[in-house]
Scaffold this motif. Structure first.
Motif, mmCIF file in Angstrom:
data_model
loop_
_atom_site.group_PDB
_atom_site.id
_atom_site.type_symbol
_atom_site.label_atom_id
_atom_site.label_comp_id
_atom_site.label_asym_id
_atom_site.label_seq_id
_atom_site.Cartn_x
_atom_site.Cartn_y
_atom_site.Cartn_z
ATOM 1 N N SER A 193 0.850 -1.186 0.000
ATOM 2 C CA SER A 193 0.000 0.000 0.000
ATOM 3 C C SER A 193 0.885 1.235 0.000
ATOM 4 O O SER A 193 1.968 1.239 0.595
ATOM 5 N N ASN A 194 0.431 2.287 -0.681
ATOM 6 C CA ASN A 194 1.179 3.544 -0.708
ATOM 7 C C ASN A 194 1.054 4.335 0.587
ATOM 8 O O ASN A 194 1.764 5.327 0.783
ATOM 9 N N ASP A 195 0.163 3.914 1.456
ATOM 10 C CA ASP A 195 -0.008 4.587 2.741
ATOM 11 C C ASP A 195 1.274 4.435 3.564
ATOM 12 O O ASP A 195 1.730 3.306 3.811
ATOM 13 N N PRO A 196 1.907 5.539 4.006
ATOM 14 C CA PRO A 196 3.170 5.434 4.762
ATOM 15 C C PRO A 196 3.063 4.625 6.049
ATOM 16 O O PRO A 196 4.072 4.134 6.551
ATOM 17 N N THR A 197 1.835 4.485 6.571
ATOM 18 C CA THR A 197 1.674 3.704 7.798
ATOM 19 C C THR A 197 1.435 2.220 7.507
ATOM 20 O O THR A 197 1.401 1.414 8.450
ATOM 21 N N LEU A 198 1.273 1.876 6.224
ATOM 22 C CA LEU A 198 1.019 0.488 5.842
ATOM 23 C C LEU A 198 2.177 -0.096 5.029
ATOM 24 O O LEU A 198 2.770 -1.088 5.424
ATOM 25 N N LEU A 199 2.477 0.563 3.890
ATOM 26 C CA LEU A 199 3.545 0.105 2.991
ATOM 27 C C LEU A 199 3.486 -1.413 2.842
ATOM 28 O O LEU A 199 2.459 -1.963 2.463
ATOM 29 N N CYS A 200 4.610 -2.106 3.169
ATOM 30 C CA CYS A 200 4.613 -3.568 3.059
ATOM 31 C C CYS A 200 4.880 -4.209 4.425
ATOM 32 O O CYS A 200 5.495 -5.265 4.521
ATOM 33 N N TYR A 201 4.369 -3.563 5.482
ATOM 34 C CA TYR A 201 4.644 -4.041 6.823
ATOM 35 C C TYR A 201 3.968 -5.372 7.133
ATOM 36 O O TYR A 201 4.372 -6.058 8.080
ATOM 37 N N GLU A 202 2.958 -5.738 6.379
ATOM 38 C CA GLU A 202 2.306 -7.030 6.571
ATOM 39 C C GLU A 202 2.801 -8.071 5.580
ATOM 40 O O GLU A 202 2.261 -9.180 5.513
ATOM 41 N N CYS A 203 3.834 -7.736 4.814
ATOM 42 C CA CYS A 203 4.374 -8.659 3.816
ATOM 43 C C CYS A 203 5.292 -9.679 4.470
ATOM 44 O O CYS A 203 5.961 -9.396 5.473
#
Length: 282
Positions: A193-203
């Motif tokens: 996600s392009n959201d800075p709080t999401l990005l690929c943190y769940e990857c």
């Protein structure tokens, strides 16, 4: 040289006793701090600090004041500490032996896959509570903010840390062109996600990047771990000498040359009897 080991073990334990104070202070400061990354380390620091404090205090009192009981406790705890450190070192090498990055064509950085790491680490990091703590730590460290302004040329020419490669961007092979039909893509491509709080943190690639960072740090500390084992074994040997000296001084308060009655060995009387028979014959 009789009391040299006692003096040496006392000085070494005085040094470690003073060194444990800032360790405990750092752990207490982290306990009151609101930053998640720092509170994550507070328990190990407090445990290490108090263990070092107790061991050093027992060794210092036992060596300097000739308290055999305190030295005995010191040696027992030191032996357990050495055994624990050996076990921890072997376990660490076992769980960090697998892993490593994969080269990306046309890129300087590497990418990481969670299936390349040991099963124990994967189960540990996939735990939601454990991962949420690490994720908040990464967010608080602003690791991804450092690459947010990169241009496409920067991605071609500049290197990334494992966490930046796995958490701050989608996998390089991902295709987001709606005009192109892609039969299969990495599942991480759909978590981006392009959201800075999401990005690929769940990857999974982000979790793999964290594991790679842990693996590298462990390998850097391996030499220090071996050095600490040698140092502890040396101190343990000196402590055994100090314990023997303390017991000797307790049993012989006037020195080791003190004359005292001894009980004859079991064969003494037989030897006297045989010697007497020999004198009668000759």
């Amino acid at each position: 040289m009789y009391r040299f080991s006692n003096t040496l073990i006392g000085l070494l334990n005085l040094f470690t006793l003073l060194a444990s104070i800032p360790i405990i202070g750092a752990g207490l400061w982290m306990a009151k701090n609101s930053t998640t990354c720092e509170s994550f380390l507070q328990t190990p620091l407090l445990v290490i600090g108090f263990v070092v404090l107790v061991i050093s205090l027992a060794g210092f009192i036992g060596a300097c004041f000739h308290v055999a009981c305190a030295l005995w406790v010191y040696l027992v705890v030191m032996l357990l500490l050495i055994a624990s450190l050996i076990g921890l070192t072997i376990f660490g090498y076992g769980v960090t032996s697998k892993g490593g990055g994969v080269e990306v064509p046309g890129r300087v950085y590497k990418e990481y896959h969670i299936e390349d790491y040991s099963l124990w680490w994967r189960k540990r990091i996939e735990d939601p509570g454990y991962w949420n703590t690490i994720k908040r730590c990464i967010l608080g460290s602003n690791t991804c903010a450092k690459v947010a302004s990169w241009t496409p040329l920067d991605y071609m020419q500049r290197d990334m840390s494992p966490i930046q490669s796995g958490c701050c961007k989608p996998p390089t092979a991902c295709t987001y062109n709606m005009d192109t039909v892609v039969n299969y893509q990495d599942p991480d491509c759909y978590k981006w996600s392009n959201d800075p709080t999401l990005l690929c943190y769940e990857c999974d690639s982000c979790k793999a990047g964290v594991l790679e960072n842990i693996r590298r740090n462990w390998h850097k500390l391996s030499l220090f771990t071996v050095f600490m084992l040698v140092f502890l074994i040396l101190i343990y040997s000196i402590g055994c000498c100090a314990f023997r000296n303390t017991r000797a001084e307790r049993d012989y308060p006037y020195g080791q040359n003190r004359i005292s009655k001894i009980r004859p060995r079991w064969d003494y009387y037989w030897w006297r009897w045989l010697h007497g028979r020999k004198e009668q014959l000759y």
